[in-house]
Design a protein around this motif. Sequence first.
Motif, mmCIF file in Angstrom:
data_model
loop_
_atom_site.group_PDB
_atom_site.id
_atom_site.type_symbol
_atom_site.label_atom_id
_atom_site.label_comp_id
_atom_site.label_asym_id
_atom_site.label_seq_id
_atom_site.Cartn_x
_atom_site.Cartn_y
_atom_site.Cartn_z
ATOM 1 N N VAL A 1 37.297 42.535 32.189
ATOM 2 C CA VAL A 1 38.170 43.704 31.511
ATOM 3 C C VAL A 1 39.392 42.949 31.100
ATOM 4 O O VAL A 1 40.046 43.768 30.694
ATOM 5 N N LYS A 2 39.603 41.819 30.960
ATOM 6 C CA LYS A 2 40.626 41.147 30.637
ATOM 7 C C LYS A 2 40.704 41.137 28.903
ATOM 8 O O LYS A 2 39.870 41.277 28.205
ATOM 9 N N GLY B 1 36.494 44.614 42.191
ATOM 10 C CA GLY B 1 37.909 44.557 41.640
ATOM 11 C C GLY B 1 38.235 44.475 40.237
ATOM 12 O O GLY B 1 37.791 43.615 39.797
ATOM 13 N N VAL B 2 39.244 45.286 39.592
ATOM 14 C CA VAL B 2 39.668 45.390 38.437
ATOM 15 C C VAL B 2 40.815 44.856 37.784
ATOM 16 O O VAL B 2 40.833 43.935 36.839
ATOM 17 N N ALA B 3 41.891 45.122 38.642
ATOM 18 C CA ALA B 3 42.968 44.717 38.107
ATOM 19 C C ALA B 3 44.090 44.994 39.284
ATOM 20 O O ALA B 3 43.728 45.829 40.205
ATOM 21 N N THR B 4 45.019 43.887 39.523
ATOM 22 C CA THR B 4 45.902 43.985 40.700
ATOM 23 C C THR B 4 47.422 43.991 39.913
ATOM 24 O O THR B 4 47.713 43.278 38.925
ATOM 25 N N ILE B 5 48.324 44.585 40.635
ATOM 26 C CA ILE B 5 49.709 44.238 40.536
ATOM 27 C C ILE B 5 50.601 44.244 41.673
ATOM 28 O O ILE B 5 50.555 44.838 42.463
ATOM 29 N N TYR C 1 48.980 53.022 37.090
ATOM 30 C CA TYR C 1 48.280 53.356 36.189
ATOM 31 C C TYR C 1 47.429 52.368 35.814
ATOM 32 O O TYR C 1 47.361 51.217 36.133
ATOM 33 N N LEU C 2 46.223 52.611 35.046
ATOM 34 C CA LEU C 2 45.410 51.822 34.535
ATOM 35 C C LEU C 2 44.984 52.363 33.082
ATOM 36 O O LEU C 2 44.175 53.500 33.072
ATOM 37 N N HIS C 3 45.468 51.574 32.057
ATOM 38 C CA HIS C 3 45.157 51.943 30.733
ATOM 39 C C HIS C 3 43.873 51.141 30.201
ATOM 40 O O HIS C 3 43.734 49.790 30.535
ATOM 41 N N LEU C 4 42.821 51.966 29.913
ATOM 42 C CA LEU C 4 41.618 51.567 29.501
ATOM 43 C C LEU C 4 41.280 51.211 28.050
ATOM 44 O O LEU C 4 41.491 52.460 27.479
ATOM 45 N N ASP C 5 41.053 50.401 27.392
ATOM 46 C CA ASP C 5 41.066 50.370 25.746
ATOM 47 C C ASP C 5 39.413 49.792 25.670
ATOM 48 O O ASP C 5 38.768 49.397 26.534
ATOM 49 N N SER C 6 38.914 50.308 24.260
ATOM 50 C CA SER C 6 37.590 49.679 23.965
ATOM 51 C C SER C 6 36.759 49.789 25.002
ATOM 52 O O SER C 6 35.864 49.006 25.394
ATOM 53 N N LEU D 1 49.216 46.577 44.671
ATOM 54 C CA LEU D 1 48.367 47.787 44.329
ATOM 55 C C LEU D 1 47.279 47.059 43.375
ATOM 56 O O LEU D 1 47.353 46.009 42.771
ATOM 57 N N VAL D 2 46.125 47.895 43.407
ATOM 58 C CA VAL D 2 44.974 47.177 42.820
ATOM 59 C C VAL D 2 44.013 48.394 42.511
ATOM 60 O O VAL D 2 44.201 49.649 42.949
ATOM 61 N N TRP D 3 43.428 48.228 41.511
ATOM 62 C CA TRP D 3 42.288 49.171 40.796
ATOM 63 C C TRP D 3 40.889 48.348 41.272
ATOM 64 O O TRP D 3 40.517 47.266 40.910
ATOM 65 N N PHE D 4 40.067 49.293 41.783
ATOM 66 C CA PHE D 4 38.289 48.843 42.073
ATOM 67 C C PHE D 4 37.766 49.813 41.285
ATOM 68 O O PHE D 4 38.242 51.174 40.976
#
Length: 123
Positions: free
Chosen positions: A63-64, A47-51, A79-84, A34-37
Amino acid sequence: QVQLVESGGGSVQAGESLTLSCTASGLIFSSYHLVWFRQAPGKEREGVATIDRDGTATSADAVKGRFTISRDNAKNTLYLHLDSLKPEDTAMYYCAAGLYCRHNLAPACYTTWGQGTQLTVSS
């Protein structure tokens, strides 16, 4: 019918946090990588993050340390948790699934996409 449905977007202030969700149906969720774009107006999809199916996560350098991807196979949800959050995080966020796309940030690899959820970050 295979379907991915994102939710959780909205308008927030810089520095705030938010969690996006992506609920799947019609597929064996635990089998998929799975991935978030995200895609901002006038820019290419990024591409933002993969799992992967085993739960190992990666994230893009941009975004690291701020964004965390996770999955709950029992709930068929990504899920994608976004901080800051920063204004430059403003974009449409999409989830996608692929059987053969382990930690792959190339959009062409993914066969199943959600419709997106909009995130707007104000300064």
